[in-house]
Design an enzyme around this catalytic site. Structure first.
Site, PDB file in Angstrom:
ATOM      1  N   THR A   1       0.427  -1.156   0.337  1.00  0.00           N
ATOM      2  CA  THR A   1       0.052  -0.387   0.200  1.00  0.00           C
ATOM      3  C   THR A   1       1.178   1.238   0.108  1.00  0.00           C
ATOM      4  O   THR A   1       0.224   2.633  -0.851  1.00  0.00           O
ATOM      5  CB  THR A   1      -0.826   0.070   0.796  1.00  0.00           C
ATOM      6  OG1 THR A   1      -1.675  -0.987   1.334  1.00  0.00           O
ATOM      7  CG2 THR A   1      -1.433   1.335   0.738  1.00  0.00           C
TER       8      THR A   1
ATOM      9  N   TYR B   1      -8.177   0.290  -3.729  1.00  0.00           N
ATOM     10  CA  TYR B   1      -6.944   0.731  -4.123  1.00  0.00           C
ATOM     11  C   TYR B   1      -6.337  -0.333  -4.994  1.00  0.00           C
ATOM     12  O   TYR B   1      -6.587  -0.834  -4.332  1.00  0.00           O
ATOM     13  CB  TYR B   1      -5.651   2.226  -3.131  1.00  0.00           C
ATOM     14  CG  TYR B   1      -5.794   1.260  -2.357  1.00  0.00           C
ATOM     15  CD1 TYR B   1      -6.346   1.613  -1.162  1.00  0.00           C
ATOM     16  CD2 TYR B   1      -4.763   0.733  -1.786  1.00  0.00           C
ATOM     17  CE1 TYR B   1      -6.373   0.512   0.473  1.00  0.00           C
ATOM     18  CE2 TYR B   1      -3.768   0.236  -0.942  1.00  0.00           C
ATOM     19  CZ  TYR B   1      -4.540  -0.572  -0.417  1.00  0.00           C
ATOM     20  OH  TYR B   1      -3.917  -0.556   0.936  1.00  0.00           O
TER      21      TYR B   1
ATOM     22  N   SER C   1       2.133  -7.509  -0.079  1.00  0.00           N
ATOM     23  CA  SER C   1       2.202  -8.897   0.720  1.00  0.00           C
ATOM     24  C   SER C   1       2.252  -9.955   0.170  1.00  0.00           C
ATOM     25  O   SER C   1       3.004 -11.362   0.712  1.00  0.00           O
ATOM     26  CB  SER C   1       3.704  -8.079   1.477  1.00  0.00           C
ATOM     27  OG  SER C   1       2.184  -7.834   2.667  1.00  0.00           O
TER      28      SER C   1
ATOM     29  N   THR D   1       1.765  -4.522   4.678  1.00  0.00           N
ATOM     30  CA  THR D   1       1.573  -4.568   5.700  1.00  0.00           C
ATOM     31  C   THR D   1       1.212  -5.928   6.102  1.00  0.00           C
ATOM     32  O   THR D   1       1.112  -6.946   6.945  1.00  0.00           O
ATOM     33  CB  THR D   1       0.886  -3.316   6.266  1.00  0.00           C
ATOM     34  OG1 THR D   1      -0.993  -4.180   5.406  1.00  0.00           O
ATOM     35  CG2 THR D   1       0.997  -2.250   6.053  1.00  0.00           C
ATOM     36  N   ASP D   2       0.797  -6.471   5.271  1.00  0.00           N
ATOM     37  CA  ASP D   2      -0.275  -8.329   4.990  1.00  0.00           C
ATOM     38  C   ASP D   2       0.963  -9.247   5.860  1.00  0.00           C
ATOM     39  O   ASP D   2       0.901  -9.562   7.040  1.00  0.00           O
ATOM     40  CB  ASP D   2      -0.969  -8.498   3.905  1.00  0.00           C
ATOM     41  CG  ASP D   2      -2.271  -8.079   3.553  1.00  0.00           C
ATOM     42  OD1 ASP D   2      -2.666  -6.774   4.461  1.00  0.00           O
ATOM     43  OD2 ASP D   2      -2.583  -8.675   2.806  1.00  0.00           O
TER      44      ASP D   2
ATOM     45  N   LYS E   1       0.329  -7.978  12.559  1.00  0.00           N
ATOM     46  CA  LYS E   1      -0.488  -7.116  12.304  1.00  0.00           C
ATOM     47  C   LYS E   1      -1.432  -7.473  13.422  1.00  0.00           C
ATOM     48  O   LYS E   1      -2.031  -9.007  12.988  1.00  0.00           O
ATOM     49  CB  LYS E   1      -0.641  -7.110  10.694  1.00  0.00           C
ATOM     50  CG  LYS E   1      -1.702  -5.744   9.841  1.00  0.00           C
ATOM     51  CD  LYS E   1      -2.057  -6.070   8.545  1.00  0.00           C
ATOM     52  CE  LYS E   1      -3.056  -5.057   8.222  1.00  0.00           C
ATOM     53  NZ  LYS E   1      -3.416  -5.171   6.016  1.00  0.00           N
TER      54      LYS E   1
ATOM     55  N   GLU F   1      -1.607 -28.991  28.230  1.00  0.00           N
ATOM     56  CA  GLU F   1      -2.196 -29.444  27.198  1.00  0.00           C
ATOM     57  C   GLU F   1      -2.652 -31.080  26.497  1.00  0.00           C
ATOM     58  O   GLU F   1      -3.200 -31.347  26.174  1.00  0.00           O
ATOM     59  CB  GLU F   1      -2.567 -28.646  26.447  1.00  0.00           C
ATOM     60  CG  GLU F   1      -3.607 -27.497  27.223  1.00  0.00           C
ATOM     61  CD  GLU F   1      -4.756 -27.490  27.346  1.00  0.00           C
ATOM     62  OE1 GLU F   1      -5.388 -28.581  27.115  1.00  0.00           O
ATOM     63  OE2 GLU F   1      -5.425 -26.496  27.845  1.00  0.00           O
TER      64      GLU F   1
HETATM   65  N1  GLU Z   1      -2.588  -6.893   0.898  1.00  0.00           N
HETATM   66  C1  GLU Z   1      -1.478  -5.806   0.046  1.00  0.00           C
HETATM   67  C2  GLU Z   1      -0.415  -5.860   0.839  1.00  0.00           C
HETATM   68  O1  GLU Z   1       0.324  -6.609   2.143  1.00  0.00           O
HETATM   69  C3  GLU Z   1      -1.840  -4.160   0.859  1.00  0.00           C
HETATM   70  C4  GLU Z   1      -2.266  -3.759   2.157  1.00  0.00           C
HETATM   71  C5  GLU Z   1      -0.787  -3.140   3.293  1.00  0.00           C
HETATM   72  O2  GLU Z   1       0.145  -2.498   2.363  1.00  0.00           O
HETATM   73  O3  GLU Z   1      -0.757  -2.682   3.550  1.00  0.00           O
HETATM   74  O4  GLU Z   1       0.621  -5.750   0.277  1.00  0.00           O
END
Ligand code: GLU
Length: 365
Positions: A49, A63, A96, A129-130, A202, A322
């Site tokens: 992103t 986007y 990602s 971010t993923d 995340k 467990e």
């Molecule tokens: N799903 C995409 C990625 O991980 C966009 C999410 C992001 O970067 O915040 O690249």
């Protein structure tokens, strides 16, 4: 004590100031001021992103990720030139979730090469971010350096109102050029927080405060200055036994997700798919249902390592609680979430470790 007369106090103060300032006055006359050399920071871009673009400024969540090339990212932030000599390198241009083991290895090798250059002070990796938490942990384990490696992303594309990428990237470049960031392992710079690449995750999928760690951030970045509050204690970087220069590929590790009435046929499916280990993202303390134990024991007999982690975000899995791990020859992931446990397990398997060695690694990293 008898108070000093005001006139005497003034002349003592004047004498002291003159004596204290004299060396600086001499310096000022002899040494012409030279501007401090800026750190050299390479921005390695992978997409996400932070390189995204939307149709309008109102599109904060819809986007296209991975659109803007690294040169444009850098050119769009002229403030970077105030804090570092910045170079860009486009590694990938992907979201990602599309990262693969091959891409992780390729990225690790190119960062290792960059940081061997004595002229380079630090590296910033722009990333979606993923799966940023997987890449940050992987690099933390395999790149043998003291120099800062800082991962950064954003939750809104640069085209959106109140986009967060610009300040995140600016902070990341400052951090990568900050001497006090050396030797602290791979760092993640998001939303003013400096987090450890080891345990960052995340935790929210739709807010700029998306990233956190159950152990808290290491520090904060405010107006070009890093404020530190804690430091990592686990092995990483120069103290790690893994070295990206010796790794060519990562073996397949499957994650099986636990739930009520879980489908345990996913375990033999993982075995027949060629996986070399299974991370069981169990409920609670990495629990395994009574009807699922046999499948995991058979997978262990077939030679796969079995790692019990938890689907619960915080806490840590206790060994022999467990489930009788000693008896079944299973391993626990300690506080690493399933996706991080997968990374460490894959790296351990490149060394062909026993279950005892794998367990040691989960306690040390
Ligand atoms: N799903 C995409 C990625 O991980 C966009 C999410 C992001 O970067 O915040 O690249």
């Amino acid at each position: 004590m008898k108070p000093m007369m005001p006139a005497l106090r003034r002349s003592v103060t004047a004498l002291l100031s003159a004596a204290l300032l004299a060396p600086f006055a001499a310096c000022a006359q002899t040494a012409p001021a030279t501007p401090a050399k800026k750190p050299v920071v390479v921005v390695v871009a992978t997409g996400g992103t932070i390189a995204g673009a939307g149709a309008s400024s109102a599109n904060s969540a819809t986007y296209q990720a991975a659109k803007v090339p690294v040169d444009k990212l850098i050119a769009g932030l002229p403030e970077l030139a105030d804090v570092a000599e910045v170079r860009g390198q486009q590694a990938f241009q992907i979201a990602s979730e599309s990262f693969t083991n091959e891409k992780l290895v390729e990225l690790g090798k190119s960062i290792s090469t960059l940081l061997k250059d004595p002229a380079v002070d630090g590296v910033v990796v722009t990333h979606g971010t993923d799966t940023l938490e997987e890449t940050s942990f992987f690099l933390n384990l395999v790149v043998r350096t003291e120099k800062p490696i800082v991962l950064v992303g954003s939750m809104r594309p640069g085209t959106a109102l109140s986009a967060d990428g610009a300040l995140n990237l600016y902070n990341a470049v400052v951090l990568a050029g900050t001497p006090s960031a050396r030797g602290k392992g791979v760092l993640v710079m998001m939303n003013d927080d400096i987090l450890s690449g080891r345990d960052v995750a995340k935790r929210v999928n739709i807010k700029t405060s998306a990233f956190g760690s159950q152990w808290g951030p290491l520090g904060m970045m405010v107006e070009r200055k890093a404020y530190w509050f804690r430091a990592p204690v686990k092995r990483q970087g120069m103290t790690s036994e893994f070295d990206i220069d010796r790794i060519t590929a990562l073996p397949e590790v499957a994650i099986v997700y636990g739930s009520g009435s879980m489908n345990t046929s996913l375990v033999p499916a993982a075995v027949s798919s060629g996986a070399k280990a299974i991370v069981h993202a169990g409920t609670g303390n990495g629990s395994v249902p009574n009807y699922g134990v046999d499948a995991l024991r058979q997978a262990r007999t077939a030679g796969l390592q079995i790692v019990r982690s938890s689907r619960v975000a915080d806490g840590f899995v206790l060994r022999n609680s467990e489930q009788p791990d000693d008896k079944y020859d299973w391993v626990v992931a300690h506080d690493l979430n399933p996706q991080k446990a997968k990374i460490l397990t894959a790296l351990a398997l490149t060394k062909g470790v026993s279950s005892a060695e794998l367990q040691r690694m989960f306690m040390e990293y």
